[in-house]
Design a protein around this motif. Sequence first.
Motif, PDB file in Angstrom:
ATOM      1  N   UNK A 175     -25.622 -34.946  43.553  1.00 53.85           N
ATOM      2  CA  UNK A 175     -24.759 -34.306  42.574  1.00 53.85           C
ATOM      3  C   UNK A 175     -23.961 -33.234  43.309  1.00 53.85           C
ATOM      4  N   UNK A 176     -22.668 -33.167  43.010  1.00 48.15           N
ATOM      5  CA  UNK A 176     -21.779 -32.196  43.658  1.00 48.15           C
ATOM      6  C   UNK A 176     -21.267 -31.222  42.602  1.00 48.15           C
ATOM      7  N   UNK A 177     -21.979 -30.114  42.379  1.00 47.76           N
ATOM      8  CA  UNK A 177     -21.545 -29.173  41.344  1.00 47.76           C
ATOM      9  C   UNK A 177     -20.272 -28.430  41.748  1.00 47.76           C
ATOM     10  N   UNK A 178     -19.483 -28.108  40.744  1.00 47.27           N
ATOM     11  CA  UNK A 178     -18.400 -27.161  40.929  1.00 47.27           C
ATOM     12  C   UNK A 178     -18.945 -25.760  40.753  1.00 47.27           C
ATOM     13  N   UNK A 179     -18.063 -24.754  40.592  1.00 47.85           N
ATOM     14  CA  UNK A 179     -18.523 -23.372  40.440  1.00 47.85           C
ATOM     15  C   UNK A 179     -19.412 -23.235  39.209  1.00 47.85           C
ATOM     16  N   UNK A 214     -26.119 -23.987  34.644  1.00 45.34           N
ATOM     17  CA  UNK A 214     -27.098 -24.797  35.380  1.00 45.34           C
ATOM     18  C   UNK A 214     -27.589 -26.030  34.641  1.00 45.34           C
ATOM     19  N   UNK A 215     -27.825 -25.920  33.332  1.00 44.83           N
ATOM     20  CA  UNK A 215     -28.359 -27.059  32.595  1.00 44.83           C
ATOM     21  C   UNK A 215     -27.382 -28.229  32.579  1.00 44.83           C
ATOM     22  N   UNK A 216     -26.079 -27.944  32.665  1.00 47.27           N
ATOM     23  CA  UNK A 216     -25.083 -29.018  32.656  1.00 47.27           C
ATOM     24  C   UNK A 216     -25.175 -29.862  33.925  1.00 47.27           C
ATOM     25  N   UNK A 217     -25.540 -29.229  35.017  1.00 47.46           N
ATOM     26  CA  UNK A 217     -25.756 -29.962  36.273  1.00 47.46           C
ATOM     27  C   UNK A 217     -27.123 -30.646  36.243  1.00 47.46           C
ATOM     28  N   UNK A 218     -28.114 -29.931  35.735  1.00 42.64           N
ATOM     29  CA  UNK A 218     -29.475 -30.470  35.704  1.00 42.64           C
ATOM     30  C   UNK A 218     -29.561 -31.766  34.899  1.00 42.64           C
ATOM     31  N   UNK A 219     -28.767 -31.869  33.828  1.00 42.13           N
ATOM     32  CA  UNK A 219     -28.786 -33.109  33.043  1.00 42.13           C
ATOM     33  C   UNK A 219     -28.392 -34.308  33.895  1.00 42.13           C
ATOM     34  N   UNK A 220     -27.435 -34.122  34.789  1.00 47.41           N
ATOM     35  CA  UNK A 220     -27.007 -35.219  35.656  1.00 47.41           C
ATOM     36  C   UNK A 220     -28.044 -35.513  36.718  1.00 47.41           C
ATOM     37  N   UNK A 230     -28.132 -47.535  40.477  1.00 49.96           N
ATOM     38  CA  UNK A 230     -27.171 -46.634  41.111  1.00 49.96           C
ATOM     39  C   UNK A 230     -27.804 -46.025  42.354  1.00 49.96           C
ATOM     40  N   UNK A 231     -27.141 -46.167  43.490  1.00 52.78           N
ATOM     41  CA  UNK A 231     -27.592 -45.511  44.712  1.00 52.78           C
ATOM     42  C   UNK A 231     -26.397 -45.276  45.630  1.00 52.78           C
ATOM     43  N   UNK A 232     -26.507 -44.236  46.451  1.00 50.60           N
ATOM     44  CA  UNK A 232     -25.466 -43.939  47.435  1.00 50.60           C
ATOM     45  C   UNK A 232     -24.256 -43.213  46.897  1.00 50.60           C
ATOM     46  N   UNK A 233     -24.362 -42.620  45.705  1.00 54.69           N
ATOM     47  CA  UNK A 233     -23.207 -41.967  45.103  1.00 54.69           C
ATOM     48  C   UNK A 233     -23.327 -40.443  45.146  1.00 54.69           C
ATOM     49  N   UNK A 234     -22.186 -39.795  45.262  1.00 55.01           N
ATOM     50  CA  UNK A 234     -22.087 -38.338  45.182  1.00 55.01           C
ATOM     51  C   UNK A 234     -21.241 -38.048  43.949  1.00 55.01           C
ATOM     52  N   UNK A 235     -21.882 -37.553  42.905  1.00 56.38           N
ATOM     53  CA  UNK A 235     -21.242 -37.420  41.596  1.00 56.38           C
ATOM     54  C   UNK A 235     -20.746 -35.991  41.387  1.00 56.38           C
ATOM     55  N   UNK A 236     -19.426 -35.778  41.278  1.00 53.58           N
ATOM     56  CA  UNK A 236     -18.935 -34.431  40.964  1.00 53.58           C
ATOM     57  C   UNK A 236     -19.293 -34.043  39.530  1.00 53.58           C
ATOM     58  N   UNK A 237     -19.878 -32.878  39.381  1.00 52.46           N
ATOM     59  CA  UNK A 237     -20.172 -32.311  38.052  1.00 52.46           C
ATOM     60  C   UNK A 237     -19.516 -30.936  38.086  1.00 52.46           C
ATOM     61  N   UNK A 238     -18.205 -30.912  37.807  1.00 53.04           N
ATOM     62  CA  UNK A 238     -17.398 -29.742  38.223  1.00 53.04           C
ATOM     63  C   UNK A 238     -16.269 -29.377  37.277  1.00 53.04           C
TER      64      UNK A 238
END
Length: 244
Positions: A175-179, A214-220, A230-238
């Motif tokens: 997971x790739x969080x934004x700010x 934080x919880x918005x990222x944690x859900x993902x 699903x494998x090998x993915x970098x998911x933006x959550x931003x």
Amino acid sequence: MRSELVAVVTGAKSGLGRATTELLLERGARVAGWDVSSEGLRWLSERENTLTAAVDVADPTQVAAAAAEVRSAWGRVDFLVNSAGVLLVGALADVEAAEVRRLFDINVTGTTLVTQALLPDLIAARGAVVNLSSTVALKPSLSNAHYAASKAAVAQLTRCWALELAPHGVRVNAVAPGPTNTPLFAAAGMDVAVKETFLAERASTNPLGRTGEPVEVARWITRFIDDEWVTGHVIPVDGGMSIS
């Protein structure tokens, strides 16, 4: 994956690690929370179905001991979240070599050591790994180039490990969080005013016009427990930062 889930979360003291741990406990999982601060894990040690360990993820001896404790207590690990990380903000002219080394020791080497230590268990369980990358690994930004580079390394490790471990049935994603409003900024030495200015500037250019929680990222992160295709993915959550 079994409903009686056993998970390990690094960086469980606060921020994304704590939010993820909370969601896992709500799901009924047994959770081992690791953090460099044993005091910061007191909130978790008081909960049922938990283990805590003070672990510097860049120290292979500490990592191995904590992994052995989980193995002895619960006999399996299904889900690993590599959330431990540090932030380094500074222009190229200002950063110091020791800061850069420590950044990569924790964000890159630490992610490697923890995954290595738990790999036999994850293979036996045909489990899943979620690493924490960052939107700045996908999109350049000013003032945090070395942090971005460390998280880009995590993103590429994720893709490579996904290929390597797929024959064993182990899925690896990131997971790739934004700010996001976490204590990471204070740990990097920002005072409250500087942190608020930093996040406000990021929010002003973000398509959704705000920073994340934080919880918005944690859900993902926890979504990858059940997404077995699903494998090998970098998911933006931003909030759209990576496309702006």
